[in-house]
Write an enzyme that holds these catalytic residues in place. Sequence first.
Site, PDB file in Angstrom:
ATOM      1  N   ARG A 258       0.852  -1.181   0.000  1.00 24.23           N
ATOM      2  CA  ARG A 258       0.000   0.000   0.000  1.00 24.23           C
ATOM      3  C   ARG A 258       0.895   1.240   0.000  1.00 24.23           C
ATOM      4  O   ARG A 258       1.961   1.254   0.616  1.00 24.23           O
ATOM      5  CB  ARG A 258      -0.923   0.032   1.230  1.00 24.23           C
ATOM      6  CG  ARG A 258      -2.051  -0.994   1.189  1.00 24.23           C
ATOM      7  CD  ARG A 258      -3.076  -0.651   0.130  1.00 24.23           C
ATOM      8  NE  ARG A 258      -4.240  -1.529   0.139  1.00 24.23           N
ATOM      9  CZ  ARG A 258      -4.381  -2.602  -0.629  1.00 24.23           C
ATOM     10  NH1 ARG A 258      -3.416  -2.941  -1.476  1.00 24.23           N
ATOM     11  NH2 ARG A 258      -5.483  -3.333  -0.565  1.00 24.23           N
ATOM     12  N   GLU A 287      -4.200   7.692  -4.997  1.00 21.53           N
ATOM     13  CA  GLU A 287      -4.482   7.020  -6.266  1.00 21.53           C
ATOM     14  C   GLU A 287      -5.808   7.519  -6.839  1.00 21.53           C
ATOM     15  O   GLU A 287      -6.765   7.655  -6.083  1.00 21.53           O
ATOM     16  CB  GLU A 287      -4.516   5.497  -6.062  1.00 21.53           C
ATOM     17  CG  GLU A 287      -3.169   4.932  -5.640  1.00 21.53           C
ATOM     18  CD  GLU A 287      -3.190   3.411  -5.459  1.00 21.53           C
ATOM     19  OE1 GLU A 287      -4.232   2.784  -5.740  1.00 21.53           O
ATOM     20  OE2 GLU A 287      -2.169   2.854  -5.023  1.00 21.53           O
ATOM     21  N   HIS A 306      -1.365   0.407 -10.042  1.00 21.47           N
ATOM     22  CA  HIS A 306      -2.002  -0.576  -9.152  1.00 21.47           C
ATOM     23  C   HIS A 306      -2.574  -1.738  -9.967  1.00 21.47           C
ATOM     24  O   HIS A 306      -3.724  -2.144  -9.800  1.00 21.47           O
ATOM     25  CB  HIS A 306      -3.098   0.087  -8.315  1.00 21.47           C
ATOM     26  CG  HIS A 306      -3.352  -0.607  -7.007  1.00 21.47           C
ATOM     27  ND1 HIS A 306      -3.687   0.057  -5.857  1.00 21.47           N
ATOM     28  CD2 HIS A 306      -3.316  -1.927  -6.663  1.00 21.47           C
ATOM     29  CE1 HIS A 306      -3.861  -0.802  -4.864  1.00 21.47           C
ATOM     30  NE2 HIS A 306      -3.636  -2.024  -5.329  1.00 21.47           N
TER      31      HIS A 306
END
Length: 341
Positions: A258, A287, A306
Amino acid sequence: RLGSERKMKQSTHRPRILLSEHTAKELAPQLTEILGQDGYQHVTAKNIHEGTADADICFVSREITGNSTKQNILPETQYFYDALRASKDLKWIQIHSAGADRQIYLDLMARGVTLTTSSGASASLVAQTALTGLLCLARRFPQLAAAQRAHVWAPFFKTGLPPDLENQTAVIVGWGPIGQKLGAWLTALGLNITVVRQSAQSLVEGARVIDFDGFEKVLPEADWLILACPLTPQTTNLISAKALALMKPSAHIINISRGAVIDEPAMIEALNSGRLAGAYLDVFAQEPLVSDSPLWDMPNVIATPHTAGFSDGILKRMSQMFIQNLKNWHTGAALFNTVNK
């Protein structure tokens, strides 16, 4: 407690399962096989918003979160989240992701809802991607790609020879399915492995194990710092400015956990100043990564959106984890990948 409540609900009505329309149609044959033709009720988010139905169980499939991120929740995702919050009878929720750190999940768990994840469904993919990032940095593919785009012949004899990977040290934070696969692959490549876990008493064959209290002591040894841990209060900002200062200038970071595990501004400063050699990053503090982030243009950074855990087979593996857990639920067996035990 969950087992007794489940039996009570089963004795009074069919289980009500909150699913997207797409997933309900896709999984209908398997749901019928487990629960019977009329053995369950499909509930939609709209039903809950209108007050015409509630849910006992929910599977948050991938299309529900769609292009939403933890920080940027799109309206259609928020609509589903609001239905989850409005559900008074919800007892168990299965999520498509391995991480359970979105605020909606934290709030549901705090309310007593049992939450299970799809941990393991994408582990091999994430590990493959992390290994690819590491090898690309080790073999200086970003620089080679830049030379290719510029039509410049730039062999290593001209630009500097990269060090051998053999006998370098990889510090892997987190020893779940992803960390374990990476550890095995990196060992096969000849690297020395140090694993950071909750307990230094844990045994990992062929690797040294330390706990988080000893984390900073091994940072000066790390050629590769690989972050494969969940986001918890302990791991939030784990890679702080102080931690970065302890690392050698030739070290690299691989982050597939993360974004909040790293102090991003401190890392950017270290990358810019040459105090950190490079990074492969699939996750970020915010993000989508903002368009003016320096990370986009750094020659020593590989940044991906991601996507480490995705392939054409991942959606099916996620849904089948829900199906297996539903079988367990129906037979009274223990649910797996339970977060709030």
